[in-house]
Structures are given as structure tokens and as C-alpha cells.
Design a protein around this motif. Structure first.
Motif, PDB file in Angstrom:
ATOM      1  N   HIS A  13       0.784  -1.125  -0.028  1.00 20.58           N
ATOM      2  CA  HIS A  13       0.019  -0.041  -0.031  1.00 20.58           C
ATOM      3  C   HIS A  13       0.866   1.279   0.054  1.00 20.58           C
ATOM      4  N   VAL A  14       2.176   1.115   0.147  1.00 24.86           N
ATOM      5  CA  VAL A  14       2.957   2.416   0.290  1.00 24.86           C
ATOM      6  C   VAL A  14       4.143   2.497  -0.495  1.00 24.86           C
ATOM      7  N   VAL A  15       4.156   3.319  -1.647  1.00 25.77           N
ATOM      8  CA  VAL A  15       5.161   3.821  -2.382  1.00 25.77           C
ATOM      9  C   VAL A  15       5.953   4.943  -1.735  1.00 25.77           C
ATOM     10  N   GLY A  16       7.249   4.707  -1.359  1.00 26.90           N
ATOM     11  CA  GLY A  16       7.961   5.936  -0.486  1.00 26.90           C
ATOM     12  C   GLY A  16       8.420   7.102  -1.336  1.00 26.90           C
ATOM     13  N   LYS A  17       7.708   8.020  -0.986  1.00 30.51           N
ATOM     14  CA  LYS A  17       8.095   9.255  -1.620  1.00 30.51           C
ATOM     15  C   LYS A  17       9.187  10.023  -1.023  1.00 30.51           C
ATOM     16  N   ILE A  18      10.323  10.025  -1.868  1.00 30.29           N
ATOM     17  CA  ILE A  18      11.561  10.924  -1.408  1.00 30.29           C
ATOM     18  C   ILE A  18      11.398  12.313  -1.259  1.00 30.29           C
ATOM     19  N   SER A  19      11.989  12.644  -0.288  1.00 29.20           N
ATOM     20  CA  SER A  19      11.800  14.314  -0.104  1.00 29.20           C
ATOM     21  C   SER A  19      12.051  14.968  -1.570  1.00 29.20           C
ATOM     22  N   SER A  20      11.249  16.023  -1.770  1.00 32.93           N
ATOM     23  CA  SER A  20      11.165  16.609  -2.949  1.00 32.93           C
ATOM     24  C   SER A  20      12.191  17.596  -2.940  1.00 32.93           C
ATOM     25  N   TRP A  21      12.718  18.280  -1.673  1.00 35.67           N
ATOM     26  CA  TRP A  21      13.419  19.350  -1.639  1.00 35.67           C
ATOM     27  C   TRP A  21      15.062  18.990  -2.016  1.00 35.67           C
ATOM     28  N   ILE A  22      15.243  17.808  -2.238  1.00 33.64           N
ATOM     29  CA  ILE A  22      16.751  17.288  -2.231  1.00 33.64           C
ATOM     30  C   ILE A  22      17.194  17.780  -3.695  1.00 33.64           C
ATOM     31  N   ASP A  23      18.432  18.224  -3.768  1.00 27.54           N
ATOM     32  CA  ASP A  23      18.914  18.736  -5.020  1.00 27.54           C
ATOM     33  C   ASP A  23      20.360  18.343  -5.123  1.00 27.54           C
ATOM     34  N   CYS A  79      10.425   3.150  -4.462  1.00 26.68           N
ATOM     35  CA  CYS A  79      10.369   4.765  -4.046  1.00 26.68           C
ATOM     36  C   CYS A  79      10.469   5.812  -5.060  1.00 26.68           C
ATOM     37  N   LEU A  80       9.670   6.813  -4.970  1.00 26.45           N
ATOM     38  CA  LEU A  80       9.672   7.677  -6.096  1.00 26.45           C
ATOM     39  C   LEU A  80      10.712   8.851  -5.789  1.00 26.45           C
TER      40      LEU A  80
END
Lengths: 648, 648
Positions: free
Chosen positions: B82-92, B123-124
Motif C-alpha cells: 500500500h505504500v510507495v515511498g516518496k523521497i523528499s522533494s527538496w533534495i537537489d 520509491c519515487l
């Protein structure tokens, strides 16, 4: 008869002659070699009139191929040392004419099979007829997979128009390197496929010529038309040609004289062309190309003798070595012995220490103040000696700690101190500098922990550990160091790495004395480390993106990998290093480092090469990763240090 | 709850929802899945305010990372389904800011390690922030080498401007495929790195979209902004979007709904955004994105059921098989059984034989003349039956020889002849047609010796042998056949070939039902064979150079290899084949063939792909070699048939 041995050179250089078809090979050799003075003949093996499709099929024909004599006419050693097989020059495997294509393939395979039967060292393949060479390459590639030790020299005219036209769809050949490159890529960089360059009367630019010294050029064929005439009517070469031939000598490229005599013919031999079947092969007349051979011999003889350092390094040329791991492993006596002989290096250190001592203690206080100097990684003591000599030279008082982690080197240090009577000045510490509990702090920290790529022997990690016992205003010698890279063509190194048939060897950096390489663009700095490190960022991880622009006059070039160097600032203006433009002269402690690319990349004029280098640090090891992103992305090499790393 | 099962489809399709960070994961799932009707949530695992460099070092900090709940809050199967891990979108990771870069690397590695600990399926990864992604790729590549089964979905906006500007130095991203391509090449085509496409409100051209179906797209994220509003105020999609979503369903791409509800909100829920932490998670209100989910479900349900043939072929999609060697090996009963079921094929043969019989014997002489027809390679008799039916249909008299080299098939033939009472018409010959000493000559020679690539099962060699006993004016059915190739993107096939980690598998052609591929240019003919062969050149060797121009609106594309087909002219206008534009409908005897490239090649708009194919013949085998020479030369694959060949 070789052109002679040059002082210090291990190998002699030879000069051959290209001949036309003659079906009496012994007489051909007697004329050109015994009498003419050449070392070998590049001779056709088969009657040039032969066409398989014209042979009567099934009936009549004897089935004997029209080769120049049987294998018995020469001894095996004569065949292999005096004859290079010249493949019929009429063959054209990329012709539109299917019959010609098939005749060409049959003939090529028959001739190479015959040459192989004779154990010839090499065959000369005619240059591709047009800009397309896929079918020729397919056939040669099939041959290469079956042939034993024979080299196949692909004839390539040394030709590049200076036309900077970017019209890549142009059908006219503007750069013969492109043709070679297509051919060898189609043949998967086969190590037995090499080049015979046809040197023409006009030469391309120096940068463009330079590319060939990273390629596997085995022979340079000089046509008599490319010679000038000197005041006495004899053949000579232009200054640029002379320089090129000298470079060929330096890179073990054999010379071959080709063509009809067109200069200063000795009286009475005017009509005795070497390449004429009607020639009088009587051995009495002087060989009509002899004056060309003599001139080539003269160019070889007048070369400067090799300097001592280069003589010493001859055996190491283009020989890949794994870098030392002096932190994880202990060096052996032999290694110390070699490095200690490098006088230039220790003179630079002594000069740096002198300056530091003078900055630290003014002349007036020289007798009052004792400077605490620590040699970290003292080895068998050369830097201790240099420090003591600097103290004597400047009249400063020193107290030295010699810190060394290798217990075997510590034995030598102890005996040295006794032998030299240094007991009152030098304290020997048998410890890893990263963990030593120093009894006092140092004014000056002296180390020589540098690898060919600067930080690759973990100098940063070691000196970070030693920094604890350096006074806040103390001096580190070296005070900083920087690594450099530049893209190179290095087909020999590439093939050596490839011969292991694994990924690990492609993801390893090698220490190597670079010789058969083309340096394609000026080197650029990669990572810099400064000591002591007073910044808030204590990380020794690094990431650098670099862009190299290869001069457009060079033409397209093959990048097999990167040459790496370092330059270290010991103290103020005293530096030492191996970066080519600033290298410390006559220093031999470091060869370059070579980072290979798993997939060599062609860079075309006008497009740049974008390179990424990382220095990564883990709990137990440090490693590099590298990749390119332009002209097209490569894979990232040595991910996680899976193939190559330096142990902490 | 899946979107439902489509008739004949083995797998269901699922629809997920992208959420914001919420530290009560069970409640988040209850809201979005149990109550909201979605199948899974793409949820951040870590508080987005976290920055490693801001954590107090050494002192104070608890050392507990701010993850959304412990692993115990869900069961292992709940986490993984039920869970796909969404990686923090702030990373650069390619920021100019070194602190941000290092924070990003630390966070990315911590989050993936956590997701891996939870056994999440995927993971996304957030989309790269700029056009440069080397450091991001380096870090992800390090992770990929260590992670077990988890997929990493790299988020990529589905974006390509139609600007045909050839300015490759432009810094603005014009084609997001280029970004994906750089990233995956840097990561060495790792099979666990795949794509989550962000579907935006405007779509690129159809050709450009087509590329993605050869890539490993696992999810399509549709933002609510990309929906239109229908007459009743509910969300719907444009025709082009609908077509794209249907294609995604066909290619097993999961759909994810993302964003805030902006269409036809049910009364009273106007301020209940799914992505708002203040939402009322009481399970009573309808999920604010439910209408989007319903619409996606509607699109899935209304798809046409799969035709029977495609249902049969589902299990073979993108599954690599070695081609048959029916000449060297004997086929098994099961194989005959399968092929004999292909009614369409035999109908075509029957039509061709009818025409040939009518041409051979005019109506007026039908009762007087007996046509001698030989079925060479008769197998278990389907062509014998087709011939007899043609005779009956046309009223012609036949004498049939059924020649078959497989003694096991001959057993069946004998019993068939008895069973059907064909004894007076059919003579069974147990022999290899190449060596059979025929008692008379044939008017018509019928064979079905074709492979997926036409000549690849050695039909030319067999029919050359059989031609001896065909009358000078006799007819061969088929009278000719031609092979075709076209360049394709096929990352799944490429990775399957690569997984063998050897050269042999890259130099083999595979029979395969192509599905997850992008066909980049129309197919072109390669080799043609005509029977009987009356030309003077009896060689079955062939060489063809082809040039493919990929439509420039497609953008840059990855060529993993070539799809191969054939078309056979049976007699006059009666043909059969599998070349996509002319394929015989509902025929299932042949899948396509796939020739891989050892090194996939990127073709940029405006540059063409030049391909060379050879058919080579040796004394005991026939094989293909292939290479490309433009945009840059590859190595020649399968030299000397070292990896793949067909035995004579």
C-alpha cells in the motif's frame, strides 16, 4: 642492418622498402636487403593480375594460387624477419560492384592465410578506397579473430584538410583519422590491427599529427615524392617532416621508403627503378633508393642521446602499475631505496624548510628559539636529513620528532640516528600519526605522503589526524596540493586494460610512465587540499565537474581515459609536482596516473568533453568515481569503490 | 481494490494517490485506501523540514530520524502493497550549494535505507532540478548497487517542446527524455531504475510519446490540473490524454492521481483537500479525489476486450526465445501441433496453389494433365492437405510427392495418407530435399521453410538443393521472400539480454513477441531470395547497408537493436508475412525477431542511423553479422558467427 643503436635505447630502428610484385622473392631480397641495405621488404605475395572470378571453375585450372614462390624459397626466419606481406592493392571490399567485392574478399583471405602460413610478422592492408569501409572492416575482423600473432597494418594516408567545415555529411574525406577510427571501432579495437601511415608531401597541423602518437602506428611509409632536394641534389626532408620522423623514431615506428627514385640519382642508375621488374638485380649497381635510406639513417643517428632519467624510465614506458597503498601496506626496502635517490625532491623540501624556519624564527633570535619540527611518515629518514640540513643552512635550532608507522623503517631510522650522531636532536616515534599522543605541539609538520594524483595515498586523512599536534600558527609542508587531469588518446594502455576482460581493470587507476599517448587538451585542476585545514568543512569528499575543449584543428579524437598529475605547494613559492607544464625537472619519484574509460569516446571538433570526478570516503576506504556526460553520458565508473579503493 | 480485471488480461491495473507528509501512516492509508478507494499511496516517509546539517551534532539531539512512524505501525504486507515511498522533494544533488548537496545525499540515502527496511516495492525519486544530474545519478547508482528488490522510480515530467532548434548548447530543457537518458546511462541501464512520468496538461507529439513505450515506465502521475471538466462539472481527460492512459494500461503502467481537487467537488467537501494535513480524516466524507479515480476506472473498464490471438500471445510478450533450428534439429510434435493450427497461413498457401495450378493447366485441359507437385519439408502434412484442397477447388489433377527429412514426422504422414485415402495421389519420401534423387521433375515446388527473418531457417540453402528436380519452367511457392528490419527502443529486452553478462547473448537474434517497444522508423527491406534461382550468382551471401531517418519530431531516441520481419510472395499477388504494415491478419506462426546491439546508441534528431547486415555462409553454418556506422561506428557483432549461427 638496423639504422644503428642510439645511446641508451634498447631497440634499434629499422627501415624497409615497398616493392612491386616480383615472383623471385630470394632475388628481391638480395637486391633490396643484402645489396640495397634495407632491413625488410614490403612485398606483394600474389600476382596482381589474379582475380578469383576469372579462374576457370572446376575444369582446367590447376588450382594453384599465383603466389610469389613457394614457402621453401626462404627459410622461416628469413620470411618472418625480412618480408612484410603487401596485400593486393586492387582489392575494394566496399565497391558497388558485387563481383569486385567478392573477388576482393576471397583474395584478401587467401593472401592473409598464405602470409600466416609463412609466419610473417605483418601484412600491409591497402587503404580503404572511399569513406565507407564497413564491409572491409567486417572481413578484416573475421580474419583477426582467426589469425595468430600476425599484425595487420592498415594503410592510412596522413591527411587532414584544414577546412573547418562542420559539414559532417560531406562525402569527401577531410580527415583520414576518421576512416581509421571507424575501421578500428568496427573491429572492436583489436590489438593486432595497427596502422601504416602514408606520409605525404604536405603535413596536417601539429595538433592533428599529435593524435597519431596515441594510436597503434607501426610503420610510416614515406613516398619519394615527399622528399625535397638539397643543394647537392640529394633527397632531404622539410623541417616539419624531419621532426615527424624523429617522433616516429621515438615511438618505435618503423620507416618504409616507397616510390620511384626522383632525386639525385647516381650516374648510370637513372633508369634502375627499384619498383621496376626490369631492374638489373645484379647487386653491382647502387640501389636506386639508397640515398633515401641514407638520409633516414642520418636523421636517426643525429638524434640527441636520451637523458639519464629517460633511459632509466625506458622499461616503464606505457607499463601499467597498481598504485602503492603505503597506508594500508608497509613499503619495502627496495621502494624506499628508489625514492630516496630522488635528490631533486629533497632539495625542494630543504628549500621549503629553510624558508619556513626563517619565517618562524627571525635571524636575531636564531640561537634562542628551538623550532619543533615533526616529520610525519619519516620512512628511512630522508626528510629528517633535509630538515637537519635546512637547520644548518639557516643557523636555526631544531628539535625533530620522526614519526613512522612502518616498524621495519623504524629499525633503519634508529641505526641512522646513531650513525649520524643525531641523538640529541631527533626523537624517533614508532606510531601511526593519526593515533600518536604527542608530548608537545609542533611548529612545523613535514610530510611526503603524496601519490601521483596528490591525495590518492590518503595524505588528507593522515594530515587531518596529525593536525592535532600542530600549533595553531604552525606550518604544514606541504601547505597544499592539487590534482590535475587531462584527456588522452592511449590505445596501448586501453588494450592492456581490456585484455583482462573484466570491469574491475577498467575501474582502476594505474601508475604509468606515459609515452605512446596524445594529450588532447591542457590539464585542469581537480581536487585541492590545504593543510592545516582550518575550515569548518572537514570533509575530504570532493566533487568536480570539468569541461575540456579540444582544439578544433586537432580534428576528432579518441579519448581512452585521463592522465592524472599533482602539484604540491610545499611552502610559499616552493613547489614540486608532475603536472606537465609546471613539472619539477629531473624528479623521478612519481609517474603519472591513468584513469581509463570503459567505453572510449570520440570527441568531434566543436563539441566539448564534460568530465565528473568524485573523491568518496567511507569508514574504511577512500575511492574515486568518474564519468563523462558530454558528448554523451558514460556509465559512472567504480561506483561505491567496487573495483578500486585505497584502504584507510 | 483494483480497477477491475479486463477480459483476458492476466493482471489488474491499480491506481494510487500522491499524498503530502503525514506522520500517522495508518490514518493516511485508512483515509486514502480503505475509505478513498485508491490502491496505494505515494507518501513521504520523512518530515520535509529535516535537514541533516541542521541537526545538533553530538549533543542534545536524540539521534532519531523524523520518519513517519515506526515500522510497527503497519504490517509488512501493508507497507509493501500500500505504500510507495516518496523521497523528499527538496533534495537537489546537483545544486551549486555544497551544504544542500551534502544534505540531499545524506537524506536520500537515509530515506531509501528506511524504505528498504520496510520492504517497500518502490520509491519515487524527485525529478532532477536542472539539466545536469551527474551527482544525483552517482548517488542513485551507489544506492542501486546496494538495494535488494526495490524499484526506484525517477520522476520525469512528460515534456518536450516542439521547438526544432538544433541548439544543443541551450540550457533550457526542451526534452525531458534527454534527462532520463543521461540519468540511466550514468546508472548503466540498471534494471531497478525506472520511470514515473508526470503527465501534464499539454502533451508532446505522438511520435515523441511513443518513445516512452520502449522505456521502463512504471507509473504515470496525472495531476488534477491536467483534467478537463465535463458538462456535469466532473473531471475528464482530453482525447489525446485518454489515448495515452489507455496505452499506459496496455503497457502495465500504474496510474497515480496527484494534486488538489479542482473539479466538480461534491457539496460540502469543497475545503477537504486530500493533500491537506488539516483534512477531516473521518471516513465519512467522500475522498476529494474520488471523482478522478472513478474517471480513471471508467477509462479502464471501457477498453475493448483483447482479441483471442492477443490473449494467446500475452504470456509471450517481450519474452526472448532462441530461434528454431528445424534443419539441424528435428521439430517436436508439440511444435507441429502449434503451427498446424494457423489456419490463415494454409488458406494463403491454398490460394497460391490454386492460382499456380490454373496458370499451369488451362481449364480445357484440366482432366488431361496431371501436375506434379512436390511438398518439400512436408512435416505432418498441412501443405499436402492444402494442395489437395486446391486441386479439388480448381478441378486439376495432381500427383504429390511429400518430402520430409524428419523420420518422426514421416510416421505421421504415412498414417495420414492411409487415414485420408490419399494413397493414389501422395508419395511419401523420407529424405533431406538437398540430397533426394527424385524420380521425375516437378511442376510446382511447395515449401514452408521460413523463419521470422525469412531466410533464417535456411530456406535458400534447402530450396537451392531442391531446385534440381524442378522443371525449367516450374513454379516455386513461395516464389520469393524478403527480410525487413526497423530500429526499436526496447529497454526490457536489452536488460534481459544484458543480464547474462556475456557477449554471446548480445550477438544472438531472438524470436520475441514485441510489446514494450518503440518502433522508431518504418521498416526497410534487407535480403531478398527468389526461387527458383536462375541467376548466374548462386551465392546466398548477402550484404545490405540501410539508412534510417528517425522523424525529427520524435526527438532523440535510444536504439537497443532491430526488430526483424519477413514478407513472402507465395505466388503472384498472394503473399504472407509479418512486416507490420503489410502483415497477414490473424496469423500467429511467427513472432518478430530481435537483433540486439551490444552498446545501445542514441540517435539525435537530424542525424541518421546507418546499419549494415551481412548474411554469411560457411561450409557447415550460416550466420548474420551486423553493425552500425552512423551516428558512430559500433563493433561488428557476431563476427564469424562466433555466438549465433544456423547449422546446415
Amino acid at each position: 642492418m638496423p639504422l644503428g643503436e642510439r645511446s641508451g635505447h634498447k631497440e634499434s630502428r629499422y627501415c624497409g622498402v615497398e616493392t612491386e610484385f616480383y615472383d623471385d622473392i630470394p632475388q628481391l631480397l638480395a637486391y633490396n636487403i643484402s645489396s640495397g641495405g634495407f632491413d625488410f621488404a614490403v612485398a606483394p605475395l600474389m600476382d596482381p593480375a589474379y582475380r578469383p572470378s576469372l579462374m576457370e571453375k572446376g575444369t582446367g585450372g590447376s588450382g594453384v594460387l599465383p603466389f610469389a614462390g613457394s614457402d621453401l624459397v626462404l627459410s622461416p626466419s628469413q620470411w618472418s624477419s625480412h618480408v612484410v606481406g603487401k596485400i593486393s592493392s586492387w582489392i575494394d571490399l566496399d565497391s558497388e560492384d558485387e563481383i569486385l567485392r567478392m573477388d576482393s574478399e576471397t583474395t584478401l583471405k587467401q593472401e592473409v592465410a598464405w602470409a600466416s602460413h609463412l609466419s610473417l610478422q605483418a601484412c600491409l592492408l591497402p587503404a580503404p578506397k572511399g569513406t565507407s569501409c564497413a564491409n572491409y572492416a567486417r572481413c578484416v575482423n573475421q580474419i583477426l579473430l582467426g589469425v595468430n600473432n600476425m599484425q595487420l597494418w592498415l594503410r592510412i594516408p596522413l591527411l587532414k584538410t584544414d577546412d573547418d567545415s562542420m559539414d559532417i555529411n560531406s562525402n569527401s574525406l577531410v580527415d583520414s583519422w576518421e576512416l581509421w577510427n571507424s575501421f578500428r571501432m568496427l573491429c572492436e579495437h583489436h590489438s593486432q590491427l595497427s596502422i601504416a601511415l602514408d606520409v605525404l608531401s604536405s603535413l596536417p597541423s601539429a595538433n592533428s599529427l599529435g593524435r597519431w602518437f596515441g594510436e597503434s602506428v607501426r610503420a610510416a611509409i614515406i613516398d619519394t615524392d615527399s622528399f625535397l632536394t638539397n643543394a647537392r641534389g640529394y633527397p632531404c626532408l622539410s623541417k616539419r617532416h624531419q621532426k615527424l620522423i624523429t617522433e616516429f623514431f621515438n615511438h618505435s615506428v618503423q620507416i618504409v621508403i616507397s616510390g620511384k627514385p626522383v632525386h639525385g640519382l647516381p650516374k648510370g642508375s637513372a633508369d634502375l627503378a627499384a619498383n621496376n621488374n626490369d631492374s638489373n638485380f645484379d647487386g653491382v649497381h647502387r640501389h636506386p633508393l639508397r640515398s633515401y635510406l641514407d638520409y633516414v639513417g642520418y636523421l636517426y643517428q643525429r638524434m640527441d642521446p636520451l637523458p639519464e632519467q629517460e633511459r632509466f624510465e625506458l622499461g616503464y614506458r606505457d607499463f601499467l602499475q597498481s598504485p602503492l597503498q603505503p597506508l594500508m601496506d608497509n613499503l619495502e626496502a627496495q621502494t624506499y631505496e628508489t625514492f630516496e635517490k630522488d635528490a631533486v625532491k629533497y632539495i625542494q623540501y630543504q628549500r621549503a624548510i629553510c624558508k619556513a624556519l626563517q619565517d618562524r624564527v627571525p635571524d636575531g633570535k636564531a640561537l634562542m628559539i628551538t623550532t619543533v619540527l615533526m616529520v610525519v611518515g619519516a620512512g628511512r629518514g630522508p626528510l629528517v636529513r633535509a630538515s637537519l640540513q635546512a637547520a644548518e643552512e639557516t643557523g636555526r635550532k631544531l628539535k625533530i620528532y620522526a614519526v613512522e608507522k612502518n616498524p621495519n623503517a623504524v629499525v633503519t631510522l634508529h641505526s641512522l640516528v646513531k650513525l649520524e650522531g643525531w641523538e640529541n636532536i631527533v626523537t624517533i616515534v614508532s606510531s601511526d600519526m593519526r593515533y600518536w599522543d604527542a608530548p608537545e605541539k609542533a611548529d612545523i609538520l613535514v610530510s611526503e605522503l603524496l601519490g601521483s594524483f596528490g591525495d590518492n595515498e590518503l595524505s588528507p586523512e593522515c594530515l587531518d589526524g596529525a593536525q592535532r599536534f600542530l600549533k595553531d600558527d604552525g606550518i604544514s609542508i606541504p601547505s597544499s596540493y592539487t590534482s590535475f587531469i587531462q584527456p588522452i588518446t592511449a590505445s596501448k594502455l586501453y588494450n592492456d586494460v581490456k585484455s583482462h576482460k573484466d570491469v574491475v581493470h577498467f575501474e582502476t587507476a594505474y601508475v604509468v610512465k606515459l609515452h605512446n599517448v596524445a594529450r588532447l587538451a591542457p590539464s585542469q585542476p581537480v581536487f585541492t587540499f590545504t593543510h592545516p585545514n582550518r575550515s569548518t568543512n572537514k570533509s575530504n569528499q570532493r566533487y568536480m565537474k570539468l569541461q575540456f575543449d579540444i582544439p578544433s584543428e586537432t580534428g576528432s579524437s579518441m579519448v581512452h581515459g585521463f592522465a592524472g598529475y599533482f602539484d604540491a605547494k610545499l611552502y610559499k613559492d616552493i613547489h614540486l609536482g608532475i603536472e606537465p607544464t609546471t613539472a619539477t625537472p629531473n624528479m623521478f619519484s612519481w609517474f603519472s596516473i591513468f584513469f581509463p574509460l570503459r567505453t572510449p569516446v570520440v570527441v568531434h571538433p566543436g563539441s566539448s568533453l564534460e568530465v565528473h570526478f568524485w573523491r568518496c570516503c567511507g569508514p574504511a576506504k577512500v575511492w574515486y568515481e568518474w564519468c563523462i556526460t558530454s558528448p554523451s553520458p558514460s556509465s559512472i565508473q567504480n561506483s561505491n569503490g567496487r573495483s578500486y579503493w585505497v584502504g584507510l
